[in-house]
Design an enzyme around this catalytic site. Structure first.
Site, PDB file in Angstrom:
ATOM      1  CB  ILE A 357     -69.010 -51.028 -12.127  1.00  0.00           C
ATOM      2  CG1 ILE A 357     -67.969 -49.709 -11.478  1.00  0.00           C
ATOM      3  CG2 ILE A 357     -68.489 -52.218 -13.595  1.00  0.00           C
ATOM      4  CD1 ILE A 357     -66.300 -50.744 -10.969  1.00  0.00           C
ATOM      5  CG  ASP A 358     -71.923 -45.204  -8.480  1.00  0.00           C
ATOM      6  OD1 ASP A 358     -72.344 -46.596  -8.341  1.00  0.00           O
ATOM      7  OD2 ASP A 358     -70.818 -45.126  -8.145  1.00  0.00           O
TER       8      ASP A 358
END
Length: 449
Positions: A357-358
């Site tokens: 998700i980063d």
């Protein structure tokens, strides 16, 4: 097999039958997930009849697994694998549940394993060998820094000190841990070991495992990999059991090289993929496969799920490449730089759990070096297209077309100005693209298994 395991196996197989034969959908994750719900240790009894080889690391797991499977099938009739990259507990459980090994010789399971799942998978499957490809910064939200990732892998290996570790010796992090296991090392010896250089300032993983001093290199291949040595003590890269001794020709569609003085070729481009071939070669030799059999396996042109998969879309020759971290993206760009024909690039960025998700990693990828290729057009898309749009703009490409709707990505491919189109996508974006291509009849649902 206990009553609980028997019930888990029945439920897993039944759900697989419904998915595949009635609903005509693929996938092993759901059957595995259901089976684990009933018996978290269902794989323990399933694994007793297999020789298990686990393949893990940051980059290259899927291709290494596919090549290793091909290599072993040259000698053995009974080899199962998880071809689509479903490499967490539920996917591997589903693979083991639904496998149908042939009667006769003891079957072999060649399984790609997510780094964070090595301990639990190993505990149940009791592997014969662990294959380690590399470790780079990747999905920091899941794995943390590279030494944290490696410790997750070590926890699995330490459970089985008798299992052989087949490791990329050019990656210095794998020299940590003082493992008692038998070891097989592969790497590159294509240059004279006479230089003295240090890695670029932002390279991770260049600390000596003996005293955490900065390593020096006689030569480097990419990222932190190469022939390293310490200037503070006598630590250096170990002797290689199998080595790349010459790079003959690298193109976007194939790589020709020598292993220990003998020529080999894989039908996929990129120097980084030669490491994957070396891992498969090393496993093959460990399992008694001959050099001529490995050569034959390498020269097969079967497609690998989402990894430089070639697809004809109308009059466009499309190559699908996976990107998920800076090192991988840079190596894909290096591979594209060997293309002597003009091409277009569509870059797709998602940030779901399977992608990480980063998305900050895109700022460490060297998109600026695309200027040194024959790229004629670039566009961006995916669920996080805004992030990627800004990154590409800052790399010097100004305002570029964006593809907000991935259901229309096939039309975007057909509209590109060049005959050859690369689509560089994160994992779930790649799956979405393949689904669109399947619906339009450009690809079939299955891949090599």
């Amino acid at each position: 097999m206990s009553l609980r395991s028997s019930l888990a196996t029945f439920v897993g197989n039944s759900s697989h039958f419904v998915l595949k034969d009635i609903l005509h959908r693929g996938g092993t994750s759901l059957p595995g997930k259901l089976a684990i719900k009933i018996d978290p240790n269902v794989m323990t009894s399933l694994a007793e009849k297999y020789d298990v080889i686990l393949i893990t690391g940051t980059n290259g797991k899927t291709l290494t697994t596919a090549l290793t499977t091909r290599v072993l099938r040259e000698k053995y009739n009974n080899v199962i694998t998880n071809p689509s990259g479903s490499n967490m507990m539920q996917g591997i459980t589903g693979t083991m549940l639904t496998a149908k090994p042939k009667a006769g010789e003891k079957p072999i399971a060649v399984l790609e394993v997510d780094e964070a799942n090595v301990e639990e998978v190993a505990r149940q499957l009791k592997p014969k060998a662990f294959v380690l490809t590399n470790i780079f910064r990747d999905q920091l939200d899941r794995y943390g820094e590279i030494y944290t990732t490696y410790e997750k892998i070590l926890k699995g290996i330490r459970l089985f000190p008798e299992a052989t570790v087949i490791a990329n010796a050019d990656s210095p992090i794998f020299m940590r841990g003082n493992l008692p296991n038998p070891k097989v090392y592969y790497g590159f010896n294509h240059e004279e070991a006479s230089g003295d250089m240090r890695a670029p300032y932002n390279t991770d993983g260049v600390l000596s495992p003996t005293d955490d001093s900065i390593l020096h290199y006689h030569f480097m291949t990419f990222a932190n990999q190469g022939y390293y040595f310490s200037k503070t003590d006598d630590f250096k890269r170990p002797e290689l059991d199998y080595a790349i001794t010459k790079l003959n020709k690298l193109t976007p569609s194939y790589s020709n090289f020598d292993i220990d003085g003998k020529p080999f070729q894989i039908e996929i481009g990129g120097q980084y993929n030669i490491y994957n071939a070396m891992a498969a070669y090393s496993v093959g030799r460990f399992m008694g496969v001959s050099e001529s059999q490995i050569k034959h396996a390498f020269e097969s042109n079967a497609q690998i799920f989402g990894r430089q998969e070639a697809v004809k879309v109308g009059d466009k020759d499309v190559t699908i490449v996976l990107i998920k971290n800076p090192v991988g993206a840079n190596q894909v760009i290096q591979m594209m730089s060997t293309d002597d024909q003009p091409f277009s690039l569509i870059a797709l960025l998602n940030a779901n759990y399977a992608d990480g998700i980063d998305t900050s990693w895109i700022w460490d990828a060297d998109f600026e070096s695309l200027a040194d290729t024959n790229m004629q057009a670039i566009s961006t898309g995916g669920e996080r297209y805004k992030d990627l749009y800004v990154r590409i703009k800052m790399a010097g490409y100004g305002d570029q077309p964006v593809h907000e709707d991935l259901t229309k990505i096939v039309e975007a491919i057909e509209a590109q100005p060049t005959e050859h189109v690369y689509v560089a996508a994160t994992y779930t974006a790649m799956l979405q693209l393949r689904e669109q291509l399947k619906q339009k009849g450009y690809i079939k649902s299955g891949m090599e298994g």
